[in-house]
Enzyme design. Structure first.
Site, PDB file in Angstrom:
ATOM      1  N   ASP A   1     -41.590  39.608  39.644  1.00 44.98           N
ATOM      2  CA  ASP A   1     -42.662  40.515  39.249  1.00 44.98           C
ATOM      3  C   ASP A   1     -42.185  41.324  38.047  1.00 44.98           C
ATOM      4  OD1 ASP A   1     -40.958  42.452  40.237  1.00 44.98           O
ATOM      5  OD2 ASP A   1     -42.146  42.885  42.017  1.00 44.98           O
TER       6      ASP A   1
ATOM      7  N   ASP B   1     -47.592  36.111  47.753  1.00 46.94           N
ATOM      8  CA  ASP B   1     -46.309  36.678  48.172  1.00 46.94           C
ATOM      9  C   ASP B   1     -46.618  37.866  49.060  1.00 46.94           C
ATOM     10  OD1 ASP B   1     -46.989  38.611  45.834  1.00 46.94           O
ATOM     11  OD2 ASP B   1     -45.327  39.552  46.880  1.00 46.94           O
TER      12      ASP B   1
ATOM     13  N   CYS C   1     -43.999  25.747  68.092  1.00 44.20           N
ATOM     14  CA  CYS C   1     -43.270  26.032  66.853  1.00 44.20           C
ATOM     15  C   CYS C   1     -41.890  25.378  66.898  1.00 44.20           C
ATOM     16  CB  CYS C   1     -43.137  27.551  66.669  1.00 44.20           C
ATOM     17  SG  CYS C   1     -42.210  28.007  65.187  1.00 44.20           S
TER      18      CYS C   1
ATOM     19  N   CYS D   1     -39.289  26.180  64.934  1.00 43.17           N
ATOM     20  CA  CYS D   1     -38.236  27.002  64.319  1.00 43.17           C
ATOM     21  C   CYS D   1     -37.116  27.255  65.332  1.00 43.17           C
ATOM     22  CB  CYS D   1     -38.822  28.308  63.808  1.00 43.17           C
ATOM     23  SG  CYS D   1     -38.818  29.637  65.025  1.00 43.17           S
TER      24      CYS D   1
ATOM     25  N   CYS E   1     -37.893  29.592  68.344  1.00 44.08           N
ATOM     26  CA  CYS E   1     -38.767  29.055  69.386  1.00 44.08           C
ATOM     27  C   CYS E   1     -38.159  27.843  70.096  1.00 44.08           C
ATOM     28  CB  CYS E   1     -40.113  28.663  68.786  1.00 44.08           C
ATOM     29  SG  CYS E   1     -41.031  30.079  68.166  1.00 44.08           S
TER      30      CYS E   1
ATOM     31  N   HIS F   1     -38.583  32.781  62.298  1.00 38.86           N
ATOM     32  CA  HIS F   1     -39.843  32.315  62.889  1.00 38.86           C
ATOM     33  C   HIS F   1     -41.031  32.647  61.971  1.00 38.86           C
ATOM     34  CE1 HIS F   1     -43.250  31.658  65.493  1.00 38.86           C
ATOM     35  NE2 HIS F   1     -43.674  32.831  65.068  1.00 38.86           N
TER      36      HIS F   1
HETATM   37 ZN   LIG Z   1     -40.970  29.820  65.869  1.00 36.92          ZN
END
Ligand SMILES: [Zn+2]
Length: 375
Positions: free
Chosen positions: A92, A266, A304, A306, A309, A335
């Site tokens: 930015d 963003d 999920c 990730c 999880c 996550h």
């Molecule tokens: Zn997750």
């Protein structure tokens, strides 16, 4: 080296599936850029950020010019090498943080002088200096210095501010050094006034930028007003350039903006919320601090993939929060970034498949169901 370019691959209504080519790889759009404020995405290794699917990060000019200093980063090989992020970076202009963080700001035609919120030293940011800093950092995408008006602001004030931003955009463009794979984006301002937004967009398009950002939204005007401004502004931007909605947002804000033709986003929400115990899931936000999770062996979101999880229970994440263990912030941040990137991938697939309406209906129904029932 590849030229900076945007390819439009598919459309579904106003929504676009595209690809941006930069000096540090391609970015599939619609894209979400995690925020790497001080040359780090807080609580994440760069490899982990990449593993979530992120192809581009946002770096903050304001923070980096104060610490460690843009020229110092330049001498150390640029921001990509300094922070070990080999993919694309958008920086930015610093303007937004100057307005929100710095003390003793003085803004005039030349630029803005301000006192650092860290050590009290005086600094100056002009349209030219903002570009020079972003060159030193080595940003693939640089942003023009703009004045982001607060909300609410009366129309006359918003007009003066938007026209100052327009004059600054011209100076920024003159200062920008063309290099293969690098681009400069202009920023549409004008608060919630459609005529000002139109004047701003027309002026920027006349100057010609590699992409166009919509700034000054998500500052308290509410989702309906934000969407209305996008409905009025986005059609005025060239179809063959990427469009970036700055600082947005919550998952439903992103979905609504993508449906209105925005390509890039963003926001600090996924990372900041991860550090304060809030998770974004398919079924809305989950507060891991809540005592209901204390004996819950289920994952945050069973669908999920990730690490948080896949390998840990809600009970464990809740325990990490209560004991203020660093790992809790790391896992929730991971996550959240994973969820945001999955959301963008799903949007891209839905646009490419021409089924965005059905996908959106399913997304909204799932969000509205709320979290799974407590055990
Ligand atoms: Zn997750």
């Amino acid at each position: 080296m590849t030229a900076f370019a945007f390819s439009l691959l598919a459309t579904d209504g106003a929504a676009r599936r595209g690809r941006i080519a930069t000096a540090h790889g391609t970015v599939e759009t619609p894209a979400f850029m995690p925020v790497g404020t001080a040359a780090t995405v807080k609580a994440m290794l760069p490899e982990s950020v990449a593993a979530t699917g992120a192809e581009i990060l946002l770096g903050n000019t304001y923070h980096l010019m104060l610490r460690p200093g843009a020229e110092r980063v330049g001498q150390l090989g640029g921001l990509h090498r300094f922070m070990n992020w080999p993919r694309a970076i958008l920086t930015d202009s610093g303007g937004y943080q100057v307005m929100s963080l710095a003390e003793l700001r003085q803004l005039d035609e030349t630029g803005v002088t301000f006192r650092s919120h860290i050590d009290g030293q005086m600094h100056e940011l002009t349209p030219e200096r903002a570009i020079q800093i972003q060159h030193a950092l080595g940003a693939d995408i640089a942003m023009v210095l703009d004045e982001c008006t607060s909300f609410p602001v009366e129309e006359g004030k918003a007009a003066l501010s938007m026209r100052l931003t327009a004059r600054w955009a011209e100076r920024a463009k003159a200062a920008f050094r063309e290099r293969p794979g690098h681009g400069l984006f202009g920023i549409v301002q004008g608060s919630v006034y459609p005529d000002l937004r139109a004047e701003s967009a027309a002026g920027l398009v006349r100057l010609g930028f590699d992409g166009y950002a919509v700034g000054g939204l998500a500052v308290g005007e509410g989702q309906a007003a934000m969407f209305e401004m996008l409905d009025r502004t986005v059609p005025l931007l060239p179809a063959d350039r990427p469009r970036y909605l700055m600082g947005v947002g919550k998952p439903p804000d992103i979905v609504g903006a993508v449906r209105r033709g925005i390509d890039m986003f963003d926001c600090v929400l996924p990372t900041r919320s991860g550090r304060t115990g809030q998770a974004f899931t398919r079924r809305g936000a989950v507060n891991i601090r809540n005592a209901r999770h204390i004996e819950d062996p289920r994952p945050l979101d069973e669908a999920c993939a990730c690490p948080a999880c896949r390998s840990y229970s809600r009970a464990y994440l809740h325990h990490l929060w209560r004991t203020q263990e660093i790992l809790g912030q790391m896992l929730l941040t991971w996550h959240n970034l994973h969820y945001y990137q999955q959301l963008m991938a799903a949007l891209r697939a839905a646009i490419a498949g021409g089924r965005l309406d059905a996908w959106t209906a399913a997304f909204e129904a799932e969000q509205n169901r709320g979290d799974i029932e407590p055990l």
